[in-house]
Design a protein around this motif. Structure first.
Motif, mmCIF file in Angstrom:
data_model
loop_
_atom_site.group_PDB
_atom_site.id
_atom_site.type_symbol
_atom_site.label_atom_id
_atom_site.label_comp_id
_atom_site.label_asym_id
_atom_site.label_seq_id
_atom_site.Cartn_x
_atom_site.Cartn_y
_atom_site.Cartn_z
ATOM 1 N N MET A 171 41.360 19.286 -5.253
ATOM 2 C CA MET A 171 41.076 17.952 -5.778
ATOM 3 C C MET A 171 41.985 16.877 -5.186
ATOM 4 S SD MET A 171 38.476 17.639 -7.778
ATOM 5 C CE MET A 171 37.309 18.736 -8.592
ATOM 6 N N GLN B 262 41.426 16.411 -12.106
ATOM 7 C CA GLN B 262 40.403 17.455 -12.294
ATOM 8 C C GLN B 262 40.932 18.800 -11.814
ATOM 9 O OE1 GLN B 262 37.768 16.472 -13.992
ATOM 10 N NE2 GLN B 262 38.698 14.427 -13.880
ATOM 11 N N ASP C 219 40.963 22.329 -9.893
ATOM 12 C CA ASP C 219 40.476 22.838 -8.591
ATOM 13 C C ASP C 219 39.386 23.876 -8.884
ATOM 14 O OD1 ASP C 219 42.290 21.316 -7.221
ATOM 15 O OD2 ASP C 219 43.454 22.991 -6.421
ATOM 16 N N ILE C 220 38.202 23.418 -9.152
ATOM 17 C CA ILE C 220 37.142 24.329 -9.592
ATOM 18 C C ILE C 220 36.695 25.290 -8.480
ATOM 19 C CG2 ILE C 220 36.051 23.079 -11.492
ATOM 20 C CD1 ILE C 220 34.198 22.016 -9.063
ATOM 21 N N HIS D 159 28.694 24.349 -10.375
ATOM 22 C CA HIS D 159 28.791 22.920 -10.036
ATOM 23 C C HIS D 159 28.164 22.608 -8.673
ATOM 24 C CE1 HIS D 159 31.231 21.864 -13.463
ATOM 25 N NE2 HIS D 159 32.058 22.857 -13.201
ATOM 26 N N SER E 42 31.601 18.376 -17.334
ATOM 27 C CA SER E 42 31.329 18.738 -15.943
ATOM 28 C C SER E 42 30.985 17.513 -15.077
ATOM 29 C CB SER E 42 30.206 19.776 -15.864
ATOM 30 O OG SER E 42 29.002 19.202 -16.272
ATOM 31 N N VAL F 167 33.648 16.421 -12.098
ATOM 32 C CA VAL F 167 33.674 17.268 -10.900
ATOM 33 C C VAL F 167 32.338 17.199 -10.153
ATOM 34 C CG1 VAL F 167 35.476 18.832 -11.701
ATOM 35 C CG2 VAL F 167 33.127 19.412 -12.138
#
Ligand code: GLU
Length: 290
Positions: free
Chosen positions: A145, A173, A175-176, A188, A212, A215
């Motif tokens: 991110m 946010q 770090d998905i 996502h 959500s 992101v």
């Protein structure tokens, strides 16, 4: 051109009446604003999705009175598009491989064991170590991110259907994961690619998915995709205020149908303004007594 909205269920079980409520809201919105409803089946997680639930949800939504565009999108058929988006992000230098397991992350996040945000363990790995471990260990891809913020700016913004703007800090946010170790893609990434591919102008879904948006906006910005508007509606809850779950068989649409509930009446009860009813025994009695 008509607005386009979507209903995007996952075939992990029979749809419950809360899913039905969400679908009806999408349809109602489309009817009110001259929009078109499309259906997308989010079936990338092959460990949890089953073909019989895919067939069942089409049948159950039809029973409930939903009308959608004839072409139904299935995410399991679109892996090449997700790969292409992942390649693009990789070229942009905003991804890093992550070797952590769920177990190791839970152990690292003492004392309660709940992983809130990824602690960044693999973010700092040297290139040589990354290369070496990628050759020998399974890994996921995460979005960095901080690097994303350097490319798209430190804030993302979006509009809700009533025109209210909202913003979020990109650096704040998580770090998905964009590609899971096991299935090579994640929620996502698939959602933003498909919302763009289906030309979605308005995303209508439950408030559990509101977190959500930041992101998904980051991903849309990075990938150069347009931003839909959002409406996150209140969830249908049971008499104790709990959200409904697919594993509770008594609240599935098919169980209601089997008990003799009429779809039109169910829709009328669910859509009563301004908020959904509590889904308790009294509502069911009312529906069963005609
Ligand atoms: N497939 C998700 C679900 O069934 C919905 C995702 C979305 O609407 O963005 O909960």
């Amino acid at each position: 051109m008509a607005y386009r909205s979507r209903f995007a269920p996952s075939p992990t079980g029979y749809l419950h009446v809360g899913n039905g409520y969400s679908a009806l809201l999408c349809q109602q919105w489309c009817q009110q604003w001259g929009g078109v409803l499309v259906l997308r089946i989010e079936d990338i997680d092959y460990s949890r999705c089953r073909p019989q639930f895919d067939a069942a949800l089409i049948e159950d939504l039809g029973w409930l009175g939903l009308h959608w565009q004839p072409e139904v999108m299935r995410q399991s058929e679109r892996i090449a598009y997700y790969r292409a988006a992942l390649d693009q992000l990789q070229m942009q230098g905003v991804l890093y491989p992550c070797f952590c397991s769920r177990k190791s992350l839970a152990a690292a996040s003492a004392p309660h064991g709940v992983v809130v945000q990824y602690p960044g363990i693999c973010r700092q790995l040297a290139k040589a170590e990354q290369q070496h471990r990628m050759a020998t260990e399974p890994f996921a891809w995460r979005l960095n991110m901080r690097l994303a913020a350097e490319q798209i700016g430190h804030q993302v913004w979006w509009c809700s259907v009533d025109g209210v703007d909202a913003t979020a800090e990109v650096d704040a946010q998580d770090d998905i994961v964009l590609a899971r170790k096991d299935i090579g893609v994640a929620y996502h990434l698939a959602v933003v690619v498909d919302d763009a591919a289906q030309g979605i102008d308005v995303v209508i879904r439950g408030e559990d998915l509101a977190p959500s948006v930041p992101v998904q906006r980051v991903l849309q910005q990075l990938l150069g995709l347009s931003a839909p508007r959002y409406w996150h509606h209140p969830l249908l809850r049971d008499g104790d205020g709990q959200r409904l779950a697919k594993r509770n068989h008594s609240t599935t649409l098919r169980s209601l149908r089997a008990q003799g509930v009429a779809a039109q009446q169910l829709a009328a009860v669910l859509l009563q303004a301004p908020a959904p009813p509590r889904w308790d025994a009294a509502v069911l009695d009312q529906l069963l007594s005609g």
